[in-house]
Enzyme design. Structure first.
Site, PDB file in Angstrom:
ATOM      1  CG  ASP A  86      -1.987  -3.556 -29.974  1.00 51.65           C
ATOM      2  OD1 ASP A  86      -1.810  -4.234 -28.926  1.00 51.65           O
ATOM      3  OD2 ASP A  86      -1.208  -3.525 -30.809  1.00 51.65           O
ATOM      4  CE  LYS A 116      -1.662  -7.176 -30.348  1.00 49.56           C
ATOM      5  NZ  LYS A 116      -0.624  -6.947 -29.707  1.00 49.56           N
ATOM      6  CD  GLU A 118       3.560  -5.627 -27.778  1.00 47.13           C
ATOM      7  OE1 GLU A 118       4.788  -5.204 -27.549  1.00 47.13           O
ATOM      8  OE2 GLU A 118       3.416  -5.008 -28.887  1.00 47.13           O
ATOM      9  CD  GLU A 185       5.048  -9.757 -34.085  1.00 41.37           C
ATOM     10  OE1 GLU A 185       4.206  -9.259 -33.112  1.00 41.37           O
ATOM     11  OE2 GLU A 185       5.697  -8.932 -34.687  1.00 41.37           O
TER      12      GLU A 185
END
Ligand code: KIV
Length: 277
Positions: A86, A116, A118, A185
């Site tokens: 992440d 990953k 966001e 999410e």
């Protein structure tokens, strides 16, 4: 025996075949090994480690070095599972160049197979540059915990028409930018279903219902090892917290009563040598 690894190609193949993709978070070698042996497809070294491993109130204090440290351990325990590192807060927000460098560190130093990030439209230039550097990217939309201060808390996203349209648009842009999967999410189940049907790349849901192409949970949550709070979308598949505490109480009792260590836990010594000391 050589193990057939779960790769980015496996993600896309699974979507085509309608096979669900399993993902859990992992932060250490022994847990990664247990989950890998159990058949998990992918292990996410999430910045959730800031909360469940390091005890922070949110994920914002996690650094690239923290993720690398935990990624290395997980990568050593994962034979088959794909390891995803992440990218933490501020590691891909400043410039395209810094984003590629930090993503590269997770691969080169952390031994992750993918990273990953966001966000949607606002990070498209970073996603494209990281993919151009040959690093696979998994995106993350909906409730993006690194935006907790802007969102005003950990809240369900995509309930209004405007929010839902933005998430759909972002998902399509991320796919076009080269992301190989998208984590959704805390979005309503039917919005996640719509996005899943619109995309060629798989969606991995957490609090996004059953229609996503795969599911991810924070391991400490699903094993009942994290008691600070329990999100609505978590199912506890085991209550290891209680088991660990009971074992600890028994250990304290036995070592105080001197029933532990017992003979079988103890090393003997030659009596003649002992007598000479
Ligand atoms: O950091 C993390 O563990 C995550 C998952 C909750 C998807 O981003």
């Amino acid at each position: 025996m050589t193990v057939k690894k779960f790769t980015t190609a496996s993600f896309l193949e699974a979507k085509k075949k309608g096979e669900k993709i399993s993902m859990l978070t992992a932060y250490d070698y022994s847990t990664a090994k247990l989950l890998d042996d159990a058949g998990i497809d992918s292990l996410l070294v999430g910045d959730s480690l800031g909360m469940v491993m390091l005890g922070y109130a949110n994920t914002l204090q996690v650094t690239v070095d923290d993720i690398i440290h935990h990624c290395k351990a997980v990568a050593r325990g994962a034979q088959r599972a794909m390891v995803i590192g992440d990218m933490p807060f501020l590691s891909y927000h400043i410039s395209v160049e810094e984003s590629v460098r930090n993503a590269g560190r997770l691969i080169q130093e952390g031994n992750a197979h993918a990273v990953k990030l966001e966000g949607g439209e606002e990070i498209i230039d970073k996603v494209k540059a990281i993919v151009r550097a040959q690093i696979p990217v998994i995106a993350h939309l909906g409730l993006t915990p690194q935006s907790v201060n802007l969102l005003g808390g950990f809240k369900v996203q995509g309930k209004s028409e405007e929010q839902a349209r933005k998430i759909i648009r972002d998902a399509l842009l991320l796919q076009e930018a080269g992301a190989f999967a998208i984590v959704l999410e805390c979005v309503p189940e039917l919005l996640a279903k719509m996005i899943t049907e619109k995309l060629d790349i798989p969606t991995i849901g957490i609090g996004a219902g059953k229609y996503c192409d795969g599911q991810v949970l924070v391991t400490q949550d699903m094993f009942g090892m994290f008691s600070d709070f329990k999100p609505k979308f978590v199912k506890q598949y085991a209550q290891l917290g209680g088991i660990i505490q009971e074992a600890c109480r028994q250990y304290i009792e036995e070592m105080k009563a001197m029933t532990f260590p017992a003979k079988e836990h103890t090393f003997a010594m030659d009596e003649e040598i002992l007598a000479k000391l």
